[in-house]
Design a protein around this motif. Sequence first.
Motif, PDB file in Angstrom:
ATOM      1  N   GLU A   1     -13.401   2.240  12.920  1.00  0.00           N
ATOM      2  CA  GLU A   1     -13.299   2.299  11.450  1.00  0.00           C
ATOM      3  C   GLU A   1     -12.349   1.222  10.935  1.00  0.00           C
ATOM      4  N   VAL A   2     -11.262   1.017  11.678  1.00  0.00           N
ATOM      5  CA  VAL A   2     -10.294  -0.022  11.299  1.00  0.00           C
ATOM      6  C   VAL A   2     -10.960  -1.397  11.351  1.00  0.00           C
ATOM      7  N   LEU A   3     -11.662  -1.673  12.437  1.00  0.00           N
ATOM      8  CA  LEU A   3     -12.350  -2.961  12.575  1.00  0.00           C
ATOM      9  C   LEU A   3     -13.398  -3.140  11.482  1.00  0.00           C
ATOM     10  N   ASP A   4     -14.143  -2.091  11.185  1.00  0.00           N
ATOM     11  CA  ASP A   4     -15.156  -2.173  10.120  1.00  0.00           C
ATOM     12  C   ASP A   4     -14.513  -2.563   8.792  1.00  0.00           C
ATOM     13  N   LEU A   5     -13.351  -1.979   8.503  1.00  0.00           N
ATOM     14  CA  LEU A   5     -12.646  -2.290   7.254  1.00  0.00           C
ATOM     15  C   LEU A   5     -12.119  -3.727   7.271  1.00  0.00           C
ATOM     16  N   VAL A   6     -11.573  -4.143   8.404  1.00  0.00           N
ATOM     17  CA  VAL A   6     -11.099  -5.534   8.543  1.00  0.00           C
ATOM     18  C   VAL A   6     -12.257  -6.502   8.291  1.00  0.00           C
TER      19      VAL A   6
ATOM     20  N   LEU B   1     -10.745  -2.741  19.331  1.00  0.00           N
ATOM     21  CA  LEU B   1     -11.462  -1.533  19.765  1.00  0.00           C
ATOM     22  C   LEU B   1     -10.777  -0.860  20.950  1.00  0.00           C
ATOM     23  N   ASP B   2     -10.115  -1.653  21.794  1.00  0.00           N
ATOM     24  CA  ASP B   2      -9.442  -1.098  22.972  1.00  0.00           C
ATOM     25  C   ASP B   2      -8.293  -0.150  22.612  1.00  0.00           C
ATOM     26  N   ILE B   3      -7.817  -0.229  21.379  1.00  0.00           N
ATOM     27  CA  ILE B   3      -6.734   0.671  20.952  1.00  0.00           C
ATOM     28  C   ILE B   3      -7.219   2.117  20.925  1.00  0.00           C
ATOM     29  N   GLY B   4      -8.510   2.297  20.651  1.00  0.00           N
ATOM     30  CA  GLY B   4      -9.075   3.646  20.641  1.00  0.00           C
ATOM     31  C   GLY B   4      -8.818   4.373  19.335  1.00  0.00           C
ATOM     32  N   GLY B   5      -9.058   5.687  19.332  1.00  0.00           N
ATOM     33  CA  GLY B   5      -8.900   6.486  18.115  1.00  0.00           C
ATOM     34  C   GLY B   5      -9.875   6.028  17.044  1.00  0.00           C
ATOM     35  N   ASP B   6      -9.339   5.705  15.871  1.00  0.00           N
ATOM     36  CA  ASP B   6     -10.193   5.270  14.751  1.00  0.00           C
ATOM     37  C   ASP B   6     -10.332   3.747  14.701  1.00  0.00           C
ATOM     38  N   ALA B   7     -10.186   3.089  15.855  1.00  0.00           N
ATOM     39  CA  ALA B   7     -10.212   1.617  15.900  1.00  0.00           C
ATOM     40  C   ALA B   7     -11.515   1.028  15.354  1.00  0.00           C
TER      41      ALA B   7
ATOM     42  N   LEU C   1       0.834  -1.212   0.000  1.00  0.00           N
ATOM     43  CA  LEU C   1       0.000   0.000   0.000  1.00  0.00           C
ATOM     44  C   LEU C   1       0.867   1.259   0.000  1.00  0.00           C
ATOM     45  N   ILE C   2       1.899   1.278   0.844  1.00  0.00           N
ATOM     46  CA  ILE C   2       2.791   2.440   0.895  1.00  0.00           C
ATOM     47  C   ILE C   2       3.534   2.588  -0.429  1.00  0.00           C
ATOM     48  N   ASP C   3       3.957   1.467  -0.999  1.00  0.00           N
ATOM     49  CA  ASP C   3       4.627   1.468  -2.296  1.00  0.00           C
ATOM     50  C   ASP C   3       3.753   2.125  -3.361  1.00  0.00           C
ATOM     51  N   TYR C   4       2.449   1.902  -3.284  1.00  0.00           N
ATOM     52  CA  TYR C   4       1.515   2.488  -4.243  1.00  0.00           C
ATOM     53  C   TYR C   4       1.041   3.886  -3.826  1.00  0.00           C
ATOM     54  N   GLY C   5       1.603   4.427  -2.750  1.00  0.00           N
ATOM     55  CA  GLY C   5       1.328   5.808  -2.385  1.00  0.00           C
ATOM     56  C   GLY C   5       0.196   6.030  -1.410  1.00  0.00           C
ATOM     57  N   TYR C   6      -0.320   4.959  -0.799  1.00  0.00           N
ATOM     58  CA  TYR C   6      -1.435   5.135   0.130  1.00  0.00           C
ATOM     59  C   TYR C   6      -0.929   5.385   1.545  1.00  0.00           C
ATOM     60  N   ILE C   7      -1.159   6.615   2.025  1.00  0.00           N
ATOM     61  CA  ILE C   7      -0.812   6.966   3.400  1.00  0.00           C
ATOM     62  C   ILE C   7      -2.135   7.355   4.060  1.00  0.00           C
ATOM     63  N   ASP C   8      -2.889   6.352   4.418  1.00  0.00           N
ATOM     64  CA  ASP C   8      -4.214   6.570   4.997  1.00  0.00           C
ATOM     65  C   ASP C   8      -4.279   5.776   6.288  1.00  0.00           C
ATOM     66  N   SER C   9      -4.593   6.443   7.377  1.00  0.00           N
ATOM     67  CA  SER C   9      -4.544   5.831   8.704  1.00  0.00           C
ATOM     68  C   SER C   9      -5.369   4.543   8.795  1.00  0.00           C
ATOM     69  N   THR C  10      -6.639   4.613   8.427  1.00  0.00           N
ATOM     70  CA  THR C  10      -7.519   3.447   8.547  1.00  0.00           C
ATOM     71  C   THR C  10      -7.036   2.303   7.665  1.00  0.00           C
TER      72      THR C  10
ATOM     73  N   GLY D   1     -18.357  -3.600  -1.788  1.00  0.00           N
ATOM     74  CA  GLY D   1     -17.200  -3.187  -0.995  1.00  0.00           C
ATOM     75  C   GLY D   1     -16.916  -1.693  -1.093  1.00  0.00           C
ATOM     76  N   SER D   2     -16.422  -1.131   0.003  1.00  0.00           N
ATOM     77  CA  SER D   2     -16.013   0.282   0.001  1.00  0.00           C
ATOM     78  C   SER D   2     -14.730   0.421  -0.822  1.00  0.00           C
ATOM     79  N   GLU D   3     -14.406   1.656  -1.173  1.00  0.00           N
ATOM     80  CA  GLU D   3     -13.181   1.893  -1.940  1.00  0.00           C
ATOM     81  C   GLU D   3     -11.952   1.375  -1.177  1.00  0.00           C
ATOM     82  N   LYS D   4     -11.902   1.626   0.127  1.00  0.00           N
ATOM     83  CA  LYS D   4     -10.744   1.183   0.920  1.00  0.00           C
ATOM     84  C   LYS D   4     -10.663  -0.339   0.984  1.00  0.00           C
ATOM     85  N   ALA D   5     -11.808  -1.012   1.083  1.00  0.00           N
ATOM     86  CA  ALA D   5     -11.808  -2.477   1.102  1.00  0.00           C
ATOM     87  C   ALA D   5     -11.261  -3.019  -0.214  1.00  0.00           C
TER      88      ALA D   5
END
Length: 199
Positions: free
Chosen positions: A96-101, A88-94, A56-65, A123-127
């Motif tokens: 959104e991260v779980l939803d994507l997973v 979820l215990d990580i907090g922040g955007d956890a 993902l980083i190689d392709y230029g994606y720097i997106d937190s989620t 599927g969402s664009e990120k998925a």
Amino acid sequence: MGMNTEKPTHMNTEKMLELKEIFLAPYIQLATALIGKARHAGGNMFRHQLDTMAILIDYGYIDSTLLKASCIHDLVEDIPGYDKQKILDIGGDAQEVLDLVMEVTKKEGQTKQQFLKGIIEKGSEKAKILKCADRISNMITLGFVTDTAFIERYCDETEFFIFPIALEVDYNMYQELISLVMTRRKFLEDSGYYDNTQK
């Protein structure tokens, strides 16, 4: 469908600083639970998570989620009964991260084809971007697999389900996937696999 997920052409200082602020370490720690899960081509599932993130980083994606989800994208699917609260215990955007997973996690009772068709259709664009990076990693390691029938099935699946996803979200990923399928098909041809299956 237009691209909404920002994609710089290279890792400039601004993007490096953005990456620095992404809280990745707790997700990498959770992913270490996959160290004991061996892969068909060798290695383990933990390495595959980080490889997917690197693609993902190689392709230029720097997106937190997206990057956080890539670190743990196989966690729920590969560890039966995994406690999602740990994410979820990580907090922040956890959340959104779980939803994507969960979007890229095959549901119980689903066939692989049903799962991939669902990503194509709903599927969402990120998925979709995450699924393409995941498949690039898998196709590269397929070069170390010697089970010819498995290679053919995986190439067929990639052409039928992943090509349309990649074509929609990232043409460069699509081109890499075509190249990877071609090299695997060439291996099958050179090994005499197609000659044997047509007899």
